[in-house]
Design a protein around this motif. Structure first.
Motif, PDB file in Angstrom:
ATOM      1  N   ARG A   1       0.855  -1.183   0.000  1.00 11.35           N
ATOM      2  CA  ARG A   1       0.000   0.000   0.000  1.00 11.35           C
ATOM      3  C   ARG A   1       0.892   1.233   0.000  1.00 11.35           C
ATOM      4  O   ARG A   1       1.855   1.309   0.775  1.00 11.35           O
ATOM      5  N   VAL A   2       0.539   2.171  -0.862  1.00 14.98           N
ATOM      6  CA  VAL A   2       1.388   3.353  -1.060  1.00 14.98           C
ATOM      7  C   VAL A   2       0.555   4.624  -0.902  1.00 14.98           C
ATOM      8  O   VAL A   2      -0.526   4.740  -1.494  1.00 14.98           O
TER       9      VAL A   2
ATOM     10  N   PHE B   1      -4.458   5.244   2.004  1.00 16.78           N
ATOM     11  CA  PHE B   1      -3.458   4.996   0.967  1.00 16.78           C
ATOM     12  C   PHE B   1      -4.040   5.325  -0.401  1.00 16.78           C
ATOM     13  O   PHE B   1      -5.254   5.275  -0.609  1.00 16.78           O
ATOM     14  N   ASP B   2      -3.155   5.637  -1.323  1.00 21.81           N
ATOM     15  CA  ASP B   2      -3.593   6.023  -2.662  1.00 21.81           C
ATOM     16  C   ASP B   2      -3.553   4.863  -3.658  1.00 21.81           C
ATOM     17  O   ASP B   2      -4.315   4.840  -4.624  1.00 21.81           O
ATOM     18  N   TYR B   3      -2.652   3.906  -3.435  1.00 21.15           N
ATOM     19  CA  TYR B   3      -2.481   2.793  -4.368  1.00 21.15           C
ATOM     20  C   TYR B   3      -2.244   1.491  -3.610  1.00 21.15           C
ATOM     21  O   TYR B   3      -1.695   1.496  -2.503  1.00 21.15           O
ATOM     22  N   VAL B   4      -2.669   0.396  -4.234  1.00 18.19           N
ATOM     23  CA  VAL B   4      -2.324  -0.940  -3.762  1.00 18.19           C
ATOM     24  C   VAL B   4      -1.624  -1.663  -4.899  1.00 18.19           C
ATOM     25  O   VAL B   4      -2.145  -1.707  -6.027  1.00 18.19           O
TER      26      VAL B   4
ATOM     27  N   LYS C   1      -5.546   2.055  -8.019  1.00 22.25           N
ATOM     28  CA  LYS C   1      -5.745   3.314  -7.297  1.00 22.25           C
ATOM     29  C   LYS C   1      -6.971   3.146  -6.407  1.00 22.25           C
ATOM     30  O   LYS C   1      -8.020   2.683  -6.866  1.00 22.25           O
ATOM     31  N   VAL C   2      -6.840   3.523  -5.139  1.00 23.40           N
ATOM     32  CA  VAL C   2      -7.903   3.282  -4.161  1.00 23.40           C
ATOM     33  C   VAL C   2      -8.152   4.526  -3.316  1.00 23.40           C
ATOM     34  O   VAL C   2      -7.274   5.384  -3.187  1.00 23.40           O
ATOM     35  N   PRO C   3      -9.349   4.624  -2.722  1.00 26.28           N
ATOM     36  CA  PRO C   3      -9.622   5.724  -1.797  1.00 26.28           C
ATOM     37  C   PRO C   3      -9.141   5.377  -0.392  1.00 26.28           C
ATOM     38  O   PRO C   3      -8.837   4.228  -0.095  1.00 26.28           O
TER      39      PRO C   3
END
Length: 195
Positions: free
Chosen positions: A113-114, A147-150, A142-144
Motif C-alpha cells: 500500500r502506497v 493509501f492512494d495505491y495498492v 488506485k484506491v480511496p
C-alpha cells in the motif's frame, strides 16, 4: 488475490492512490443466419451461448473450435464466428499462458500500500508512470482512503523484495508512506470472471 498477511511493514519518508449473430425462429441453427430482420444487440450484450463460450475459454483457451462447439451444442462454423466477434467486440482482450510463479523462482507475493506526498494529478502521473515500468509490479490499483495505491508485487524472496523496495519504490520522490504485507498462503487465485 486473497492472502493471509504474515507481517506488515510500514515505512515513512522524512520531510513530509457491430454486429452480432441473431437467432432466427424455427429449428435452424441460431447462428446460421446473420441477417435476421431484428435490430442488432447492444455492443455490451451477451447471450447464453456467448457466456458459455467465454466460461470455457477462461478455463482453457487452447480448446479447438470443434471442442467449443461440443460444449455449447452448435456446429463449428457459428462457434468460430462467435469467437471472432467476441475478440472484435473486446470481450476477449488477449490469449496468454499463465505461468506458475513458484516454478520460475518467484515465490514471494507482497501486497504493498502506497500513500503519495500529496493527492495531485502530477504526482499520480509520476507514480503511475514509474510503477508501470517496474516488472515486479504485476498489478496496481488506485484506491480511496488512507493509501492512494495498492500494488501486487512478485519477487523471488525477502532479499529480492528489499532490493526492489529500497532501490526503486522508496526512491520515488512522490511516495510518502509504504506498507507491505507478505503473503503466507494462497487461498484462491483465478483469472476467470463469474459469468
Amino acid at each position: 488475490m486473497p492472502t493471509n498477511p504474515a507481517k506488515n511493514v510500514t515505512t515513512r519518508r522524512t520531510g513530509g492512490s457491430k454486429r452480432v449473430a441473431r437467432a432466427p425462429s424455427g429449428d435452424a441453427d441460431p447462428d446460421d443466419a446473420m441477417s435476421a430482420p431484428t435490430a442488432p444487440d447492444p455492443p455490451d450484450r451477451l447471450d447464453a451461448v456467448d457466456r458459455a463460450l467465454l466460461r470455457a475459454l477462461q478455463q482453457d483457451a487452447t480448446l479447438t473450435t470443434a471442442q467449443l462447439a461440443d460444449r455449447v451444442s452448435l456446429t463449428p462454423s457459428p462457434v468460430a464466428r462467435r469467437v471472432r466477434l467476441l475478440h472484435a467486440r473486446g470481450f476477449i482482450r488477449a490469449t496468454v499462458a499463465l505461468v506458475d510463479a513458484r516454478r520460475v523462482g518467484l515465490a514471494l507475493t507482497v501486497l504493498v500500500r502506497v500513500a503519495l506526498e500529496r493527492q495531485t494529478e502530477r504526482l499520480s502521473v509520476e507514480f503511475e508512470t514509474a510503477v508501470s515500468a517496474m516488472a515486479e509490479v504485476v498489478e496496481c490499483w488506485k484506491v480511496p482512503g488512507e493509501f492512494d495505491y495498492v500494488l501486487r508485487v512478485v519477487v523471488a524472496d525477502m532479499e529480492a523484495y528489499e532490493r526492489f523496495y529500497s532501490g526503486r519504490l522508496q526512491r520515488l520522490a512522490c511516495v510518502r508512506l509504504v506498507q507491505s504485507s507478505f503473503a503466507m498462503k494462497r487461498v484462491k487465485a483465478t483469472t476467470a470472471l463469474p459469468l
